[in-house]
Design a protein around this motif. Structure first.
Motif, PDB file in Angstrom:
ATOM      1  N   LEU A 155       0.816  -1.213   0.000  1.00  0.00           N
ATOM      2  CA  LEU A 155       0.000   0.000   0.000  1.00  0.00           C
ATOM      3  C   LEU A 155       0.849   1.262   0.000  1.00  0.00           C
ATOM      4  CD1 LEU A 155      -2.812  -1.066   2.498  1.00  0.00           C
ATOM      5  CD2 LEU A 155      -2.998  -0.819   0.012  1.00  0.00           C
ATOM      6  N   LEU A 156       1.997   1.232   0.622  1.00  0.00           N
ATOM      7  CA  LEU A 156       2.852   2.418   0.640  1.00  0.00           C
ATOM      8  C   LEU A 156       3.244   2.856  -0.766  1.00  0.00           C
ATOM      9  CD1 LEU A 156       5.248   1.657   3.644  1.00  0.00           C
ATOM     10  CD2 LEU A 156       3.631   3.567   3.494  1.00  0.00           C
ATOM     11  N   GLY A 157       3.333   1.900  -1.678  1.00  0.00           N
ATOM     12  CA  GLY A 157       3.795   2.223  -3.028  1.00  0.00           C
ATOM     13  C   GLY A 157       2.707   2.371  -4.069  1.00  0.00           C
ATOM     14  N   THR A 158       1.443   2.278  -3.674  1.00  0.00           N
ATOM     15  CA  THR A 158       0.372   2.286  -4.679  1.00  0.00           C
ATOM     16  C   THR A 158       0.244   3.622  -5.408  1.00  0.00           C
ATOM     17  OG1 THR A 158      -1.207   2.772  -2.902  1.00  0.00           O
ATOM     18  CG2 THR A 158      -1.012   0.477  -3.609  1.00  0.00           C
ATOM     19  N   ALA A 159       0.712   4.714  -4.800  1.00  0.00           N
ATOM     20  CA  ALA A 159       0.629   6.020  -5.462  1.00  0.00           C
ATOM     21  C   ALA A 159       1.836   6.297  -6.346  1.00  0.00           C
ATOM     22  CB  ALA A 159       0.465   7.128  -4.424  1.00  0.00           C
ATOM     23  N   GLY A 160       2.792   5.361  -6.369  1.00  0.00           N
ATOM     24  CA  GLY A 160       3.890   5.485  -7.318  1.00  0.00           C
ATOM     25  C   GLY A 160       5.266   5.751  -6.748  1.00  0.00           C
ATOM     26  N   VAL A 161       5.386   5.982  -5.442  1.00  0.00           N
ATOM     27  CA  VAL A 161       6.709   6.213  -4.856  1.00  0.00           C
ATOM     28  C   VAL A 161       7.398   4.865  -4.636  1.00  0.00           C
ATOM     29  CG1 VAL A 161       8.002   7.175  -2.918  1.00  0.00           C
ATOM     30  CG2 VAL A 161       5.905   8.298  -3.704  1.00  0.00           C
ATOM     31  N   PRO A 162       8.627   4.696  -5.120  1.00  0.00           N
ATOM     32  CA  PRO A 162       9.336   3.424  -4.892  1.00  0.00           C
ATOM     33  C   PRO A 162       9.559   3.180  -3.395  1.00  0.00           C
ATOM     34  CG  PRO A 162      10.470   4.761  -6.537  1.00  0.00           C
ATOM     35  CD  PRO A 162       9.438   5.636  -5.920  1.00  0.00           C
ATOM     36  N   VAL A 163       9.317   1.944  -2.975  1.00  0.00           N
ATOM     37  CA  VAL A 163       9.454   1.578  -1.567  1.00  0.00           C
ATOM     38  C   VAL A 163      10.621   0.610  -1.407  1.00  0.00           C
ATOM     39  CG1 VAL A 163       8.336   0.514   0.435  1.00  0.00           C
ATOM     40  CG2 VAL A 163       6.986   1.889  -1.177  1.00  0.00           C
ATOM     41  N   THR A 164      11.498   0.904  -0.470  1.00  0.00           N
ATOM     42  CA  THR A 164      12.541  -0.028  -0.057  1.00  0.00           C
ATOM     43  C   THR A 164      12.101  -0.638   1.265  1.00  0.00           C
ATOM     44  OG1 THR A 164      14.288   1.288  -1.101  1.00  0.00           O
ATOM     45  CG2 THR A 164      14.961  -0.329   0.578  1.00  0.00           C
ATOM     46  N   THR A 165      11.927  -1.956   1.288  1.00  0.00           N
ATOM     47  CA  THR A 165      11.457  -2.631   2.492  1.00  0.00           C
ATOM     48  C   THR A 165      12.569  -3.478   3.089  1.00  0.00           C
ATOM     49  OG1 THR A 165       9.171  -2.745   1.702  1.00  0.00           O
ATOM     50  CG2 THR A 165       9.801  -4.284   3.425  1.00  0.00           C
ATOM     51  N   LEU A 166      12.778  -3.325   4.379  1.00  0.00           N
ATOM     52  CA  LEU A 166      13.670  -4.195   5.126  1.00  0.00           C
ATOM     53  C   LEU A 166      12.801  -5.048   6.037  1.00  0.00           C
ATOM     54  CD1 LEU A 166      16.526  -1.737   6.182  1.00  0.00           C
ATOM     55  CD2 LEU A 166      16.353  -3.143   4.128  1.00  0.00           C
ATOM     56  N   ARG A 167      12.892  -6.353   5.931  1.00  0.00           N
ATOM     57  CA  ARG A 167      12.112  -7.268   6.757  1.00  0.00           C
ATOM     58  C   ARG A 167      12.988  -7.851   7.861  1.00  0.00           C
ATOM     59  NH1 ARG A 167       9.055 -10.805   2.000  1.00  0.00           N
ATOM     60  NH2 ARG A 167       7.573  -9.173   1.328  1.00  0.00           N
ATOM     61  N   ALA A 168      12.558  -7.666   9.092  1.00  0.00           N
ATOM     62  CA  ALA A 168      13.323  -8.148  10.244  1.00  0.00           C
ATOM     63  C   ALA A 168      12.446  -9.026  11.118  1.00  0.00           C
ATOM     64  CB  ALA A 168      13.861  -6.970  11.053  1.00  0.00           C
ATOM     65  N   GLY A 169      13.095  -9.881  11.913  1.00  0.00           N
ATOM     66  CA  GLY A 169      12.402 -10.668  12.919  1.00  0.00           C
ATOM     67  C   GLY A 169      12.503  -9.957  14.255  1.00  0.00           C
ATOM     68  N   ILE A 170      12.908 -10.673  15.292  1.00  0.00           N
ATOM     69  CA  ILE A 170      13.070 -10.057  16.609  1.00  0.00           C
ATOM     70  C   ILE A 170      14.269  -9.110  16.590  1.00  0.00           C
ATOM     71  CG2 ILE A 170      13.802 -10.533  18.986  1.00  0.00           C
ATOM     72  CD1 ILE A 170      11.969 -12.866  19.044  1.00  0.00           C
ATOM     73  N   ILE A 171      14.023  -7.885  17.036  1.00  0.00           N
ATOM     74  CA  ILE A 171      15.076  -6.879  17.111  1.00  0.00           C
ATOM     75  C   ILE A 171      15.499  -6.763  18.573  1.00  0.00           C
ATOM     76  CG2 ILE A 171      15.688  -4.472  16.714  1.00  0.00           C
ATOM     77  CD1 ILE A 171      13.548  -4.437  14.490  1.00  0.00           C
ATOM     78  N   VAL A 172      16.773  -6.992  18.824  1.00  0.00           N
ATOM     79  CA  VAL A 172      17.282  -7.025  20.199  1.00  0.00           C
ATOM     80  C   VAL A 172      17.853  -5.657  20.553  1.00  0.00           C
ATOM     81  CG1 VAL A 172      18.844  -8.153  21.820  1.00  0.00           C
ATOM     82  CG2 VAL A 172      17.835  -9.465  19.941  1.00  0.00           C
ATOM     83  N   GLY A 173      17.194  -4.990  21.485  1.00  0.00           N
ATOM     84  CA  GLY A 173      17.647  -3.684  21.929  1.00  0.00           C
ATOM     85  C   GLY A 173      16.738  -3.190  23.043  1.00  0.00           C
ATOM     86  N   HIS A 174      17.278  -2.378  23.905  1.00  0.00           N
ATOM     87  CA  HIS A 174      16.523  -1.886  25.060  1.00  0.00           C
ATOM     88  C   HIS A 174      15.267  -1.146  24.596  1.00  0.00           C
ATOM     89  CE1 HIS A 174      15.468  -0.162  28.854  1.00  0.00           C
ATOM     90  NE2 HIS A 174      15.736   1.066  28.470  1.00  0.00           N
ATOM     91  N   GLY A 175      14.111  -1.584  25.081  1.00  0.00           N
ATOM     92  CA  GLY A 175      12.847  -0.937  24.739  1.00  0.00           C
ATOM     93  C   GLY A 175      12.083  -1.606  23.622  1.00  0.00           C
ATOM     94  N   GLY A 176      12.714  -2.511  22.867  1.00  0.00           N
ATOM     95  CA  GLY A 176      12.008  -3.235  21.817  1.00  0.00           C
ATOM     96  C   GLY A 176      11.052  -4.250  22.426  1.00  0.00           C
ATOM     97  N   ILE A 177       9.827  -4.306  21.959  1.00  0.00           N
ATOM     98  CA  ILE A 177       8.805  -5.090  22.639  1.00  0.00           C
ATOM     99  C   ILE A 177       9.125  -6.581  22.656  1.00  0.00           C
ATOM    100  CG2 ILE A 177       7.348  -5.234  20.576  1.00  0.00           C
ATOM    101  CD1 ILE A 177       4.927  -5.039  22.488  1.00  0.00           C
ATOM    102  N   SER A 178       9.591  -7.140  21.534  1.00  0.00           N
ATOM    103  CA  SER A 178       9.902  -8.575  21.516  1.00  0.00           C
ATOM    104  C   SER A 178      11.076  -8.895  22.435  1.00  0.00           C
ATOM    105  CB  SER A 178      10.203  -9.026  20.087  1.00  0.00           C
ATOM    106  OG  SER A 178       9.059  -8.889  19.272  1.00  0.00           O
ATOM    107  N   TRP A 179      12.081  -8.014  22.439  1.00  0.00           N
ATOM    108  CA  TRP A 179      13.216  -8.215  23.333  1.00  0.00           C
ATOM    109  C   TRP A 179      12.778  -8.096  24.784  1.00  0.00           C
ATOM    110  CZ3 TRP A 179      17.336  -9.930  25.358  1.00  0.00           C
ATOM    111  CH2 TRP A 179      17.935  -9.290  26.442  1.00  0.00           C
TER     112      TRP A 179
END
Length: 298
Positions: A125-149
């Motif tokens: 949906l981010l790209g439906t109006a024509g702006v190219p989208v660069t997507t980075l797909r991540a799993g669990i992100i380890v860092g203070h304050g990250g919900i999964s961590w």
């Protein structure tokens, strides 16, 4: 180049804004409450539910980061879809040349959870109006304050013994938050990354139970884990809400996703941005160190 960060006050956005400034980019930190913003960048009012505010926020920006989601809302899928449409259209109207989005790992051939399906929908949906989208797909992100961590840490610190659902045997590929920021900054205005989707992850493929045990070992805590196959997603989410500070609705969305393996299937980004990612144990040490530094001194 002037860059907008939508989600500037979140777990990732609060780290991304200073990193972009360090890389020499003027940053607009989009927030619904610019008067109370104290982070890096220039605060500017913007609300993904208000298209008019988005057009003003994006005006003059060459690129924009989209780090917004509504996981705690009961209708988060609809909200996230509407927000992505609004943002993509506003970016196109403003002449933005690249949207960068942080999504979620997961094999499209699997029966993905509502949470991961929503992340996939937002990508499109981010790209439906024509702006190219660069997507980075991540799993669990380890860092203070990250919900999964935080779920991982709090389970270990609050329960020396636990009866766990079968999803503790699901494999995942956690990534240090420092590496996520490095990737997000690295793909900005990178021609080879425009309009592409990349999987990002750390060097370790672990089951959730392995992650719990490693954290327990690092913290020097006892941990006895007894997986049981009959603990339903609803009971799992209630269990998480009792022993962590994650609310039951958010916990349910995350638990539903934990049945899906979230692994890097295509390491192509390592060719574009070649660096050695941080291992899980080191990421845990950094997260614990940041938490200790953030706590007020006694």
């Amino acid at each position: 180049m002037t860059v907008l960060v939508a989600g500037s006050t979140g777990f990732i956005g609060a780290r991304l804004c200073p990193a972009l400034e360090d890389a020499g980019h003027p940053v607009r930190a989009m927030t619904r409450h610019p008067d109370t913003y104290h982070g890096s960048g220039t605060p500017i009012r913007g609300d993904v539910a208000d298209p008019g505010s988005l057009r003003a926020a994006l005006d003059g920006c060459r690129a924009a980061y989209y780090l917004v989601h509504s996981l705690a809302a009961p209708d988060f899928e609809r909200r996230d879809a509407d927000a992505a449409r609004n943002f993509g259209q506003a970016a196109a109207d403003a002449g933005v040349g690249q949207i960068i989005y942080l999504g979620g790992l997961g094999d499209d051939r699997d029966q993905l959870s509502a949470h991961l399906r929503s992340r996939r929908e937002v990508e499109g949906l981010l790209g439906t109006a024509g702006v190219p989208v660069t997507t980075l797909r991540a799993g669990i992100i380890v860092g203070h304050g990250g919900i999964s961590w935080e779920i991982t840490r709090q389970l270990v610190e609050h329960l020396p013994a636990m009866v766990t659902p079968r999803w503790v045997r699901t494999r995942t590929q956690p990534i240090a938050v420092d590496d996520v920021i490095r990737y997000l900054v690295g793909v900005l205005d990178l021609p080879e990354a425009i309009g592409r989707t990349f999987d990002i992850g750390g060097p370790d493929v672990l089951e959730y139970i392995d992650m719990l045990r490693r954290v327990a070992k690092i913290e020097g805590r006892p941990l006895l884990v007894v997986p049981v196959p009959l603990l339903s997603p609803r009971l799992s989410s209630l269990w998480l809400s009792l022993v962590t500070d994650v609310d039951a609705r958010t916990g349910r969305s995350l638990v539903d996703s934990m049945v899906n393996e979230v692994l890097v299937r295509d390491p192509a980004i390592r060719e574009l941005l070649p660096f050695e990612p941080i291992g899980y144990d080191e990421a845990v040490h950094r997260a614990l160190g940041e938490r200790a530094a953030a706590r007020p001194s006694s």
